[in-house]
Design a protein around this motif. Structure first.
Motif, mmCIF file in Angstrom:
data_model
loop_
_atom_site.group_PDB
_atom_site.id
_atom_site.type_symbol
_atom_site.label_atom_id
_atom_site.label_comp_id
_atom_site.label_asym_id
_atom_site.label_seq_id
_atom_site.Cartn_x
_atom_site.Cartn_y
_atom_site.Cartn_z
ATOM 1 N N ALA A 71 0.852 -1.196 0.000
ATOM 2 C CA ALA A 71 0.000 0.000 0.000
ATOM 3 C C ALA A 71 0.881 1.236 0.000
ATOM 4 O O ALA A 71 1.976 1.235 0.568
ATOM 5 C CB ALA A 71 -0.895 -0.006 1.234
ATOM 6 N N PRO A 72 0.435 2.302 -0.660
ATOM 7 C CA PRO A 72 1.235 3.534 -0.642
ATOM 8 C C PRO A 72 1.393 4.050 0.779
ATOM 9 O O PRO A 72 0.496 3.915 1.608
ATOM 10 C CB PRO A 72 0.424 4.495 -1.519
ATOM 11 N N ARG A 73 2.537 4.636 1.053
ATOM 12 C CA ARG A 73 2.826 5.115 2.392
ATOM 13 C C ARG A 73 1.926 6.294 2.744
ATOM 14 O O ARG A 73 1.688 7.179 1.928
ATOM 15 C CB ARG A 73 4.293 5.544 2.493
ATOM 16 N N ALA A 74 1.417 6.290 3.976
ATOM 17 C CA ALA A 74 0.667 7.432 4.492
ATOM 18 C C ALA A 74 1.645 8.295 5.288
ATOM 19 O O ALA A 74 2.292 7.811 6.214
ATOM 20 C CB ALA A 74 -0.482 6.959 5.381
ATOM 21 N N TYR A 75 1.777 9.544 4.910
ATOM 22 C CA TYR A 75 2.801 10.403 5.491
ATOM 23 C C TYR A 75 2.263 11.149 6.714
ATOM 24 O O TYR A 75 1.479 12.086 6.597
ATOM 25 C CB TYR A 75 3.296 11.409 4.447
ATOM 26 N N HIS A 128 7.697 7.477 15.105
ATOM 27 C CA HIS A 128 6.301 7.731 14.747
ATOM 28 C C HIS A 128 6.086 7.838 13.243
ATOM 29 O O HIS A 128 5.049 8.351 12.805
ATOM 30 C CB HIS A 128 5.808 8.996 15.446
ATOM 31 N N ASP A 129 7.027 7.355 12.472
ATOM 32 C CA ASP A 129 6.890 7.301 11.013
ATOM 33 C C ASP A 129 6.478 8.657 10.441
ATOM 34 O O ASP A 129 5.521 8.767 9.670
ATOM 35 C CB ASP A 129 5.880 6.227 10.620
ATOM 36 N N VAL A 130 7.220 9.697 10.829
ATOM 37 C CA VAL A 130 6.940 11.038 10.332
ATOM 38 C C VAL A 130 7.559 11.197 8.947
ATOM 39 O O VAL A 130 8.747 10.964 8.744
ATOM 40 C CB VAL A 130 7.509 12.113 11.287
ATOM 41 N N GLY A 136 13.660 8.872 5.620
ATOM 42 C CA GLY A 136 12.451 8.924 4.812
ATOM 43 C C GLY A 136 11.542 10.080 5.169
ATOM 44 O O GLY A 136 10.332 10.024 4.922
ATOM 45 N N CYS A 137 12.125 11.148 5.730
ATOM 46 C CA CYS A 137 11.335 12.300 6.159
ATOM 47 C C CYS A 137 11.795 13.548 5.415
ATOM 48 O O CYS A 137 12.993 13.808 5.286
ATOM 49 C CB CYS A 137 11.488 12.509 7.666
ATOM 50 N N LYS A 138 10.847 14.328 4.944
ATOM 51 C CA LYS A 138 11.133 15.578 4.265
ATOM 52 C C LYS A 138 11.016 16.733 5.257
ATOM 53 O O LYS A 138 9.956 16.940 5.860
ATOM 54 C CB LYS A 138 10.142 15.789 3.113
ATOM 55 N N ALA A 139 12.102 17.475 5.439
ATOM 56 C CA ALA A 139 12.020 18.723 6.202
ATOM 57 C C ALA A 139 11.556 19.801 5.245
ATOM 58 O O ALA A 139 12.214 20.087 4.241
ATOM 59 C CB ALA A 139 13.380 19.068 6.799
ATOM 60 N N LEU A 140 10.418 20.395 5.532
ATOM 61 C CA LEU A 140 9.794 21.352 4.606
ATOM 62 C C LEU A 140 10.494 22.703 4.741
ATOM 63 O O LEU A 140 9.991 23.634 5.381
ATOM 64 C CB LEU A 140 8.300 21.474 4.891
ATOM 65 N N VAL A 141 11.659 22.792 4.119
ATOM 66 C CA VAL A 141 12.475 23.983 4.249
ATOM 67 C C VAL A 141 13.239 24.196 2.948
ATOM 68 O O VAL A 141 13.554 23.244 2.234
ATOM 69 C CB VAL A 141 13.437 23.841 5.454
ATOM 70 N N LEU A 148 2.722 15.738 -3.478
ATOM 71 C CA LEU A 148 4.107 15.749 -3.971
ATOM 72 C C LEU A 148 4.934 14.675 -3.292
ATOM 73 O O LEU A 148 5.720 13.972 -3.946
ATOM 74 C CB LEU A 148 4.735 17.126 -3.728
ATOM 75 N N LEU A 149 4.774 14.531 -1.982
ATOM 76 C CA LEU A 149 5.519 13.497 -1.252
ATOM 77 C C LEU A 149 5.185 12.103 -1.768
ATOM 78 O O LEU A 149 6.050 11.228 -1.810
ATOM 79 C CB LEU A 149 5.202 13.579 0.241
#
Length: 334
Positions: A7-11, A79-81, A106-111, A299-300
């Motif tokens: 299943a696609p990852r839930a972010y 916590h799978d962020v 596997g985490c995007k820092a929105l910066v 986008l993620l």
């Protein structure tokens, strides 16, 4: 034999230094819940209102603490962020400098890129950088430059800290009053005073720097530097300038949400400030059609998000009020 695909990852999303950014947290809740994920809020204060609105709340060290990034990395892993959303300026440089460490988990820092964070955090560098890309900016001088060169300055001046925010330590000045005012302003920049309406632009760039959306608005009333009343305005005379402005920002390293401020003068729009994060007045842009949380999660997930430049509701007013939350048990002491 039956083949099944994962299943696609839930972010899951973590909003840091969440404070009073209730509408932003709720917007991300709508976006994440639609994808089967959750929103977490983090803050140093147990009385940050957003902690009681999020799906879960976490205590964070102060941004300046050496434990700040390690603690965030632990939360990401536990916590799978998949997305960290900063809300205050001091976080931006820290997260940009450690973006690769979050990406490894596997985490995007929105910066934005670190270079752009540095540019936008210094009003002198901001003026220099955007002027080099053909954007009109205020005439600007450092105190040392004025003293060294004995320049003939305009009669109407504006003085503020190069690294200031929320309109703190800002003063109108004349050449005669300038020496006294400079004693009150730390790390000052001197600029020509601009006349005309001040416009704020909420905008979104994708992770490659492509402009996806913008909403220009007028701040009708502010409190502690944050818009509490505002209205969206037409882009009839601004569209081309906005596209050029966002293209310049992208070349300088802007990514994700950015907030820009300019004056609409007789000579045209003049850029004065750039903040590479969600602005305090973003709820108005969201209500006008800028559903940036949903688009960021798309986008993620690798989904196509087409540009929607100029697609927003004009003439939409916002007025804000306080809402209370009551509790007999704090999430933590202190």
């Amino acid at each position: 034999m039956t083949h099944t695909s994962a299943a696609p990852r839930a972010y899951n999303v973590l909003v840091t230094s969440a404070g009073r950014r209730a509408s932003l947290v709720q917007a991300f809740k709508r976006a994440t819940h639609a994808r089967g994920a959750r929103v977490f809020a983090g803050d140093a204060s147990a009385l940050a209102p957003t902690l009681y609105l999020a799906d879960a709340a976490f205590r964070l060290p102060s941004v300046g603490s050496p434990d700040y990034v390690p603690h965030l990395l632990e939360l990401v892993e536990a916590h799978d962020v998949g997305l960290i959303v900063p809300t205050i300026d001091p976080e931006l440089g820290v997260l940009a400098a450690h973006a690769a460490a979050f990406a490894e988990l596997g985490c995007k820092a929105l910066v934005s890129h670190h270079a752009f964070v540095e540019i936008s955090g210094d009003k002198w560098l901001t003026q220099q950088a955007f002027a080099s890309h053909g954007l009109d900016v205020p005439q600007s001088w450092t105190p040392e430059e004025v003293q060294r060169k004995g320049l003939a300055l305009p009669e109407r001046l504006f003085v503020k800290p190069r690294d200031g925010s929320a309109s703190r330590d800002t003063y109108r000045a004349t050449p005669a009053t300038l020496p006294d005012i400079l004693t009150r302003v730390p790390n000052a920049i001197i600029q020509e005073e601009l006349l005309g309406p001040e416009v704020t632009i909420d905008a979104l760039l994708d992770f490659e720097g492509r402009a996806l959306h913008y909403v220009p608005r007028i701040r009708l009333r502010t409190l502690a530097g944050e818009s509490i009343q505002g209205v969206t305005i037409p882009d009839d005379d601004l569209g081309g300038w906005l596209e050029g402005l966002l293209a310049a920002a992208a070349k300088l390293g802007a990514r994700g949400p950015i907030t820009l401020q300019a004056f609409l003068t007789e000579r045209g729009p003049v850029l004065i400030e750039v903040n590479p994060r969600f602005g305090g007045g973003f709820p108005l842009a969201y209500a006008a059609g800028g559903h940036y949380p949903e688009w960021l999660l798309a986008l993620l997930a690798g989904e196509a998000v087409p540009p929607r430049l100029g697609e927003y509701q004009r003439g939409l007013y916002m007025t804000r009020y306080n809402v209370e939350h009551f509790t007999t048990e704090l999430l933590w002491e202190g």
